[in-house]
Write an enzyme that holds these catalytic residues in place. Structure first.
Site: not given
Ligand code: SF4
Length: 365
Positions: A116, A205, A173-174, A105, A92, A228-230, A119, A112, A348, A304
């Site tokens: 997380c 990111s 993805g990362e 984006c 996407e 991405s800290l969180h 996500c 991924c 996000c 989200n």
């Molecule tokens: S936030 Fe980013 S790194 Fe974490 S699972 Fe989702 S896509 Fe992967």
């Protein structure tokens, strides 16, 4: 397999054309078709000599990604594209329209592996890496769609206002787990005679892949870095971001410090605001203490929703309080992100292949 033209830097395209015994002028024309005309097929490069087109058709393909599905948010500001890759894989890509500019984006992987918890992409698991050309093709897809939209609104394509302004590698993805392909894509996106997205226009990111951050710093890559800290403690981070086990918080902050010292750039820290989880006044103070002395900006993003995570977004009062503490007590700049495209799961952490993705069919590439 014929090579996708989006896989090639301008230098590589020139070498290819010259290897056919043809003038580099034709490579410049092809490049212009790709990144100014947004040609999605070789047929649209009609001004090339027949001998060049014949070699292109025999040995290359444009590499445009077919859209199986497109959805638009109810406010009209966000469009999400489900794009097909070779092997029936899907990703996407999101077009985000802000006042006076458009941002793409883009995804760097199908799925991924980082997991997380909040996500949707992490919930689906890792499928495959994307190539540089597949990353570039997403940005061009958004640029093409945006220009079509501008034209249909009667806006003149002259003057460049229809051009894509920003690319964020914040889709599926990362990116730092697909470093080589991502960096080649960045080089292609930055080419001043192509999309010309300068250093201030591309943001990468990461969830905290420390070796990748150190490599970015060592190579002084011209991209903005978002982390991405969180959570501001190792324990809190582990509960949200499993990768913290491999690269603990103190190592991550040390890598970010090195990145800023080496590149002179501040780091953007992303914070998904989750009601009752990480949005208290004490959480805000912990962020302030953690980032004290670092060139930093905090981007606060009310969570989200995704099917696999029960957490709720923080209320706006909590977001405002968080921001007030960061700025007032720590002089730490922050923004509360506008939530966009939530109704089409384009925000996000919400990208996951889209409705009906498993059964979508694509024309042959
Ligand atoms: S936030 Fe980013 S790194 Fe974490 S699972 Fe989702 S896509 Fe992967």
């Amino acid at each position: 397999m014929r090579v996708s033209l989006y896989e090639l830097t301008r230098g590589e395209l020139t070498e290819l054309v010259e290897s056919w015994g043809q003038s580099p002028v034709h490579a410049a024309r092809i490049w212009h078709h790709l990144y100014w005309g947004y040609a999605d097929s070789l047929e649209k490069m009609a001004d090339l000599p027949a001998r060049v087109r014949a070699r292109l058709e025999a040995e290359t393909r444009v590499g445009a990604l077919p859209a199986a599905l497109e959805t638009q948010s109810s406010d009209g500001f966000t469009r999400k594209f489900l794009l097909g890759l070779d092997g029936n894989r899907m990703i996407e890509t999101v077009l985000m329209r802000f006042t006076g500019r458009v941002t793409a984006c883009v995804s760097s992987q199908a799925g991924c592996a980082m997991g997380c918890v909040f996500c949707a992409t992490g919930q689906m698991g890792f499928k495959s890496q994307l190539s540089a050309g597949e990353i570039v093709a997403q940005a061009v897809h958004v640029a093409r769609e945006w220009r079509l939209c501008a034209k249909s609104n009667g806006e003149s394509p002259a003057g460049g206002s229809h051009r894509l302004r920003n690319v964020v590698l914040m889709g599926m993805g990362e990116p730092l787990q697909n470093y080589e392909a991502v960096m080649k894509a960045v080089d292609i996106l930055r080419d001043p005679s192509g999309l010309a997205l300068g250093a201030e226009r591309i943001t990468l990111s990461t969830v905290g892949v420390v070796p990748g951050i150190l490599r970015l710093a060592a190579e002084r890559r011209p991209v903005h870095l978002a982390v991405s800290l969180h959570a501001a403690t190792q324990e809190g981070r582990l509960a949200l971001v499993p990768v913290a086990k491999k690269w603990p918080l103190d190592e991550l902050i040390a890598a970010c410090r090195r990145y800023s010292e080496t590149t002179g750039r501040r780091v953007f820290y992303e914070w998904a605001l989750i009601e009752g989880r990480n949005d208290s006044a004490e959480d805000a103070r912990a962020v302030g203490r953690l980032l004290r002395g670092l060139p930093a900006q905090v981007n606060l993003i009310p969570l989200n929703p995704t099917a696999g995570y029960a957490g709720a977004p923080s209320r706006s009062e909590a977001a405002r309080r968080f921001q007030h503490i960061l700025g007032g007590e720590f002089a730490l700049p922050s923004t509360v992100r506008q939530r966009r495209g939530i109704d089409i799961a384009a925000g996000c952490g919400q990208l996951a292949g889209g409705p009906g993705a498993d059964s979508a069919r694509f024309p042959a590439a």
